[in-house]
Design a protein around this motif. Structure first.
Motif, mmCIF file in Angstrom:
data_model
loop_
_atom_site.group_PDB
_atom_site.id
_atom_site.type_symbol
_atom_site.label_atom_id
_atom_site.label_comp_id
_atom_site.label_asym_id
_atom_site.label_seq_id
_atom_site.Cartn_x
_atom_site.Cartn_y
_atom_site.Cartn_z
ATOM 1 N N TYR A 53 0.852 -1.187 0.000
ATOM 2 C CA TYR A 53 0.000 0.000 0.000
ATOM 3 C C TYR A 53 0.887 1.236 0.000
ATOM 4 N N MET A 54 0.465 2.256 -0.730
ATOM 5 C CA MET A 54 1.242 3.485 -0.812
ATOM 6 C C MET A 54 2.641 3.204 -1.354
ATOM 7 N N LEU A 55 2.775 2.156 -2.118
ATOM 8 C CA LEU A 55 3.989 1.690 -2.777
ATOM 9 C C LEU A 55 5.004 1.090 -1.811
ATOM 10 N N TYR A 86 2.501 9.086 -6.103
ATOM 11 C CA TYR A 86 1.826 10.366 -6.327
ATOM 12 C C TYR A 86 1.029 10.801 -5.100
ATOM 13 N N LEU A 87 0.788 12.100 -5.027
ATOM 14 C CA LEU A 87 -0.017 12.695 -3.959
ATOM 15 C C LEU A 87 -0.938 13.741 -4.556
ATOM 16 N N ALA A 177 -4.637 11.954 -0.971
ATOM 17 C CA ALA A 177 -4.575 10.574 -1.447
ATOM 18 C C ALA A 177 -3.201 10.275 -2.042
ATOM 19 N N PHE A 178 -2.721 9.059 -1.781
ATOM 20 C CA PHE A 178 -1.503 8.543 -2.394
ATOM 21 C C PHE A 178 -1.874 7.395 -3.328
ATOM 22 N N TRP A 179 -1.178 7.294 -4.444
ATOM 23 C CA TRP A 179 -1.269 6.117 -5.301
ATOM 24 C C TRP A 179 0.022 5.999 -6.083
ATOM 25 N N GLN A 235 -6.327 3.047 -3.077
ATOM 26 C CA GLN A 235 -5.548 4.257 -2.803
ATOM 27 C C GLN A 235 -5.388 4.389 -1.286
ATOM 28 N N THR A 236 -4.380 5.101 -0.871
ATOM 29 C CA THR A 236 -4.155 5.336 0.559
ATOM 30 C C THR A 236 -4.542 6.772 0.875
#
Length: 288
Positions: A53-55, A86-87, A177-179, A235-236
């Motif tokens: 999650y979140m890389l 990303y954010l 959000a992070f992805w 997504q986180t």
């Protein structure tokens, strides 16, 4: 020859699958951590699904780095080869309604006194869930880029990035959000159309955040972005305890720091600083 390495007991079942298909002369299953097993030759390709999650959650990329440095032949492949985190700021009124505002009237019973506790329970830690492109207030900024051919474990201990967004909508800011994306390339990364057209600040503020991204022609990409097909990574989300009303074209700026926990190596500490025009705020979270 394929060396299949897994530290969990599923490796024992994998051994049976290999035998059942008469592939024992081509596939060797090794039960153990990659750092502990013994492979007596160099390899041409390393394939690993290390993304959390979140890389970076669970810190599995270090094992790929170990395998690369010990066994990969010069010019060999690592798949996936590159990754970008990303954010972006998001709005999500339905999430607040379901988790927080619900307590104002619970089937006719006033329970607003529960709201402070509900916010702590719902929003203290990062939330892994699926949102859509309509929830995103701006184009994202790049927090981190990983080249699996050159990255070192020390590069992942602390990651810090500054950001500056311009809201495209008048809407409440509910969080961030992070992805991530991962690419499948050789040691020399080919420039994708997306990279070629992206402004130098990485924010792509002049495009619609909910418009469909063009897939690059020269690279295979697995994306966990809100506007792409959902994945198990989702997504986180870092939700704010109190939403902030944003006007169209309002600036949101600040910085984010992601670091590996000293107490638990697979946990991430996240510190998000943000400024919306009147004061600075700080959101501290732990990704467990």
């Amino acid at each position: 020859m394929v060396y299949a390495v897994d530290a969990s007991d599923i490796a024992l079942q994998a051994m049976e699958v290999v035998r059942e298909n008469d592939l024992s002369d081509k596939v060797i299953v090794l039960h153990g951590r990659i750092e502990d097993v013994d492979i007596e030759e160099k390899v041409d390709v390393i394939i690993s699904e290390w993304m959390g999650y979140m890389l970076l959650h669970e810190s599995m990329l270090g094992s790929v780095i170990f395998a690369r440095d010990k066994w990969l032949t010069p010019g060999g492949l690592i798949l996936p080869s590159h990754a970008s985190l990303y954010l972006a700021p998001i709005t999500n009124s339905q999430r607040y309604q379901d988790s927080i505002y619900f307590w104002r009237d619970v089937y006719g019973i006033k329970m607003s006194s529960m709201m402070p506790l509900a916010k702590q329970c719902a929003f203290m830690e990062p939330s892994v869930e699926t949102i859509s492109g309509e929830n995103v207030l701006t184009w994202p900024t790049v927090v981190a880029q990983v080249d699996c051919y050159t990255v070192q474990a020390s590069d992942l201990e602390i990651i810090t990035a500054a950001y500056k967004f311009t809201s495209m909508l008048q809407a409440p800011l509910h969080g961030f959000a992070f992805w991530f994306d991962v690419e499948f390339n050789g040691p020399v990364r080919q420039k994708t159309k997306k990279q070629a057209s992206q402004p130098s600040d990485g924010n792509m503020q002049n495009a619609s955040p909910s418009s469909k991204k063009k897939k690059p022609d020269v690279s295979i990409v697995l994306s966990t972005a809100p506007e792409d097909a959902p994945t198990h990574w989702q997504q986180t989300l870092l939700y704010l305890f109190e939403p902030i009303g944003l006007k169209k074209d309002q600036i949101i700026e600040g910085s984010v720091t992601i670091s590996q926990s000293q107490q638990h190596s697979r946990f991430l500490n996240i510190s998000l600083k943000y400024f919306t025009g009147d004061q600075w705020y700080v959101k501290e979270s732990v990704m467990r």
